[in-house]
Design a protein around this motif. Structure first.
Motif, mmCIF file in Angstrom:
data_model
loop_
_atom_site.group_PDB
_atom_site.id
_atom_site.type_symbol
_atom_site.label_atom_id
_atom_site.label_comp_id
_atom_site.label_asym_id
_atom_site.label_seq_id
_atom_site.Cartn_x
_atom_site.Cartn_y
_atom_site.Cartn_z
ATOM 1 N N GLY A 143 22.785 -3.679 -52.182
ATOM 2 C CA GLY A 143 22.236 -4.524 -53.230
ATOM 3 C C GLY A 143 20.831 -4.939 -52.843
ATOM 4 O O GLY A 143 20.558 -5.169 -51.668
ATOM 5 N N TRP A 157 24.883 -17.186 -55.086
ATOM 6 C CA TRP A 157 25.269 -15.902 -55.646
ATOM 7 C C TRP A 157 26.675 -15.577 -55.151
ATOM 8 O O TRP A 157 27.124 -16.112 -54.135
ATOM 9 C CB TRP A 157 24.315 -14.803 -55.186
ATOM 10 N N SER A 196 29.670 -12.188 -54.730
ATOM 11 C CA SER A 196 29.851 -10.746 -54.710
ATOM 12 C C SER A 196 31.307 -10.398 -54.934
ATOM 13 O O SER A 196 32.203 -11.086 -54.453
ATOM 14 C CB SER A 196 29.389 -10.187 -53.353
ATOM 15 N N GLY A 248 32.232 -14.098 -49.543
ATOM 16 C CA GLY A 248 31.505 -13.261 -50.485
ATOM 17 C C GLY A 248 30.363 -13.963 -51.191
ATOM 18 O O GLY A 248 29.600 -13.322 -51.911
ATOM 19 N N SER A 251 32.132 -7.351 -53.989
ATOM 20 C CA SER A 251 32.212 -6.212 -53.067
ATOM 21 C C SER A 251 32.402 -6.651 -51.624
ATOM 22 O O SER A 251 32.003 -5.960 -50.692
ATOM 23 C CB SER A 251 30.932 -5.368 -53.180
ATOM 24 N N SER A 307 24.683 -16.262 -45.849
ATOM 25 C CA SER A 307 25.870 -15.691 -46.480
ATOM 26 C C SER A 307 27.125 -16.247 -45.831
ATOM 27 O O SER A 307 27.109 -16.681 -44.680
ATOM 28 C CB SER A 307 25.852 -14.163 -46.374
ATOM 29 N N PHE A 345 27.378 -4.776 -48.201
ATOM 30 C CA PHE A 345 28.611 -5.530 -48.416
ATOM 31 C C PHE A 345 29.793 -4.842 -47.730
ATOM 32 O O PHE A 345 29.817 -3.615 -47.589
ATOM 33 C CB PHE A 345 28.880 -5.683 -49.913
#
Length: 203
Positions: free
Chosen positions: A79, A49, A51, A34, A53, A30, A72
């Motif tokens: 999630g 991906w 996000s 985000g 959030s 990650s 998050f």
């Protein structure tokens, strides 16, 4: 010992977290913006991906490596990424895991850290802020993984000392009797809590 590394060059600047799946079939990465990546380690291909959030603050795989729970920075909902088929498939779905008590009961401003025990039965969560009664506690949830993740609040853990907050915590990986959680608190204490009580979730 000498070995040959596998360079991963695509999209891994500004990394905030890395997590291998328990089986080694997948690799999670990650970023602070985000976005996050799921890699399959057979051919080292990935899916990106994003996000809305915030960035991923916590990530923990289930014992079988078929789903990963994500916390998050700007959400009180977890999630869960579920893989639709076996490795090396990257066909997956991101679904919400609601924890209504984090807001309604504690009055917190979101989730800080998460840990999931190796049996998949217990989930430990720390949260930001909260009212006087719940500030600095760790919430313990019962979890089920079939067909999707469901949770049920069991209770809370309060640390020793003056106004303790959980700094870090982790489940024992090989304790055969059941989930065993170790916590280091801001008050200077490190404590271990056996969470061996029977599940109260309905079938």
């Amino acid at each position: 010992m000498a070995g040959v590394g596998t360079p991963i060059r695509r999209g891994l600047g500004g990394i905030s977290m890395l997590k291998w799946s328990p089986t080694g079939d997948y690799f999670f990465a990650s970023k602070f913006d985000g976005t996050f990546y799921l890699w399959e380690t057979n051919t080292w291909t990935s899916e990106q991906w994003s996000s809305t959030s915030g960035f991923v603050k916590g990530a923990t795989w289930d014992p079988d490596g078929r789903m990963i729970l994500l916390a998050f920075s700007e959400s009180s909902t977890l999630g869960s990424v579920h893989f639709a088929s076996k490795p090396p498939s990257l066909d997956a779905h991101l679904l919400p895991v609601d924890l209504p008590e984090i807001l309604s009961l504690t009055g917190s401003q979101g989730i800080e850290k998460i840990a999931w025990d190796n049996s998949g039965d217990r989930l430990a969560i720390s949260f930001k802020g909260g009212d006087d009664m719940y500030r600095g506690l760790i919430a313990i949830y019962d979890t089920r993984r079939t067909p999707l993740i469901s949770t049920s609040l069991i209770g809370f853990i309060r640390g020793p000392g003056d106004s303790p907050k959980p700094i870090t915590f982790s489940f024992h990986g090989k304790f055969k009797q059941g989930p065993l959680l170790s916590v280091c608190w801001s008050s200077g204490f490190c404590c271990t809590y056996p969470l061996l009580f029977r599940s109260h979730m309905l079938p």
